[in-house]
Design a protein around this motif. Structure first.
Motif, PDB file in Angstrom:
ATOM      1  N   GLY A   1       0.795  -1.226   0.000  1.00 25.14           N
ATOM      2  CA  GLY A   1       0.000   0.000   0.000  1.00 25.14           C
ATOM      3  C   GLY A   1       0.822   1.268   0.000  1.00 25.14           C
ATOM      4  N   LEU A   2       1.619   1.455   1.047  1.00 25.53           N
ATOM      5  CA  LEU A   2       2.350   2.702   1.217  1.00 25.53           C
ATOM      6  C   LEU A   2       3.453   2.896   0.170  1.00 25.53           C
ATOM      7  CD1 LEU A   2       2.482   5.181   3.061  1.00 25.53           C
ATOM      8  CD2 LEU A   2       4.199   3.967   4.432  1.00 25.53           C
TER       9      LEU A   2
ATOM     10  N   GLN B   1       3.752   2.018  -2.851  1.00 29.10           N
ATOM     11  CA  GLN B   1       3.365   2.318  -4.230  1.00 29.10           C
ATOM     12  C   GLN B   1       3.044   3.796  -4.447  1.00 29.10           C
ATOM     13  OE1 GLN B   1       0.845  -0.258  -6.453  1.00 29.10           O
ATOM     14  NE2 GLN B   1       1.319  -2.040  -5.210  1.00 29.10           N
ATOM     15  N   GLN B   2       2.751   4.517  -3.367  1.00 23.46           N
ATOM     16  CA  GLN B   2       2.407   5.928  -3.543  1.00 23.46           C
ATOM     17  C   GLN B   2       3.593   6.771  -4.019  1.00 23.46           C
ATOM     18  OE1 GLN B   2      -0.840   6.250  -3.534  1.00 23.46           O
ATOM     19  NE2 GLN B   2      -0.750   4.105  -2.900  1.00 23.46           N
ATOM     20  N   PRO B   3       4.780   6.678  -3.371  1.00 27.54           N
ATOM     21  CA  PRO B   3       5.920   7.419  -3.931  1.00 27.54           C
ATOM     22  C   PRO B   3       6.331   6.926  -5.305  1.00 27.54           C
ATOM     23  CG  PRO B   3       6.618   5.995  -2.116  1.00 27.54           C
ATOM     24  CD  PRO B   3       5.128   6.035  -2.088  1.00 27.54           C
TER      25      PRO B   3
ATOM     26  N   LEU C   1       4.218   5.951  -7.651  1.00 24.16           N
ATOM     27  CA  LEU C   1       3.290   6.615  -8.571  1.00 24.16           C
ATOM     28  C   LEU C   1       3.650   8.083  -8.768  1.00 24.16           C
ATOM     29  CD1 LEU C   1      -0.088   5.079  -7.367  1.00 24.16           C
ATOM     30  CD2 LEU C   1       1.047   4.662  -9.550  1.00 24.16           C
ATOM     31  N   CYS C   2       4.015   8.738  -7.659  1.00 28.06           N
ATOM     32  CA  CYS C   2       4.444  10.141  -7.769  1.00 28.06           C
ATOM     33  C   CYS C   2       5.727  10.246  -8.580  1.00 28.06           C
ATOM     34  CB  CYS C   2       4.656  10.732  -6.375  1.00 28.06           C
ATOM     35  SG  CYS C   2       3.150  10.934  -5.410  1.00 28.06           S
TER      36      CYS C   2
ATOM     37  N   THR D   1       5.379   9.879 -12.421  1.00 32.95           N
ATOM     38  CA  THR D   1       4.605  10.951 -13.054  1.00 32.95           C
ATOM     39  C   THR D   1       5.259  12.323 -12.888  1.00 32.95           C
ATOM     40  OG1 THR D   1       3.234  11.091 -11.055  1.00 32.95           O
ATOM     41  CG2 THR D   1       2.401   9.750 -12.865  1.00 32.95           C
TER      42      THR D   1
END
Length: 224
Positions: free
Chosen positions: A51-52, A54-56, A58-59, A62
């Motif tokens: 969960g956690l 994958q957020q950086p 994704l950032c 992009t």
């Protein structure tokens, strides 16, 4: 943004087509594997590693969109090259996914009719690369990163580079899963295929000089 929408449409369509137009029917095999290997700490690993984390990521991948969104620099030849790379990556990934799907459908048909299945997919793009879909995806992201490079925002490629490292690890996991779960016959064929075929970048077939040296390894594989 038009390129992003094309990428999103292709990947979403590929996912739902693979899942027979159902949502959330199957869990990603990598997460299932991690859960089985870490039964007691899976809840913690799931939060941080799945969960956690994958957020950086994704950032990071992009970041080039941040550069282009706040830039007023006119469209240049380098931007044209970046667009060509992005479109090439989408095309290669699309063809590779379609060829893989056709292979699976053909084997499904053969199984229903009692015919012998095709053991290994090594036609089309899969003749020149073991993971042409991964290569197309990476070509897409590096093409997107080139937009930032053209603007002098070299830092924006850090997320792209990290994404490539993660996919390299996924490639290793995927091939290990193949060798662990396939039948002995298919595994031996895949080892031969791996010896003469590039990992990501489509290249002419390698020689079979090392294939025969693997014969002992084939025989050592456990029976079905």
């Amino acid at each position: 943004m038009a390129l992003i929408w094309l990428w999103a449409f292709r990947l979403t369509h590929s996912y739902f087509r693979r899942e027979e137009w159902k949502f959330g029917q199957r869990e990603d095999w990598r997460y299932t594997k991690m859960a089985k290997e870490n039964p007691r700490s899976w809840w913690l690993l799931s939060f941080f590693a799945v969960g956690l984390a994958q957020q950086p990521m994704l950032c990071g991948i992009t970041l080039p969109l941040y550069s282009t969104n706040f830039s007023s620099t006119p469209f240049s030849f380098c931007d044209l090259a970046a667009t060509a790379l992005c479109l090439s990556g989408l095309t290669i990934a699309g063809f590779a996914d379609n060829q893989l799907r056709n292979f699976m459908l053909e084997n499904e048909r053969r199984g229903q009719q009692g015919e012998q299945k095709i053991k290994i997919l090594e036609t089309g793009l899969w003749k020149f690369s073991r993971h042409p879909n991964y290569f197309g995806e990476q070509l897409w992201w590096w093409g997107l990163a080139l937009f930032s490079v053209n603007l002098g925002d070299y830092w924006a490629v850090l997320g792209t580079a990290f994404n490539s490292i993660i996919l390299a690890a996924v490639t290793v996991m995927t091939e290990k899963r193949i060798l662990d779960n396939w039948t002995a016959e298919r595994r031996s064929l895949y080892v031969e295929y791996r010896e003469r075929t590039s990992v990501w970048i489509p290249l002419p077939r390698f020689g079979a000089k090392n294939v025969l040296l693997k014969k002992e390894a084939y025989q050592a594989l456990p029976a079905e």
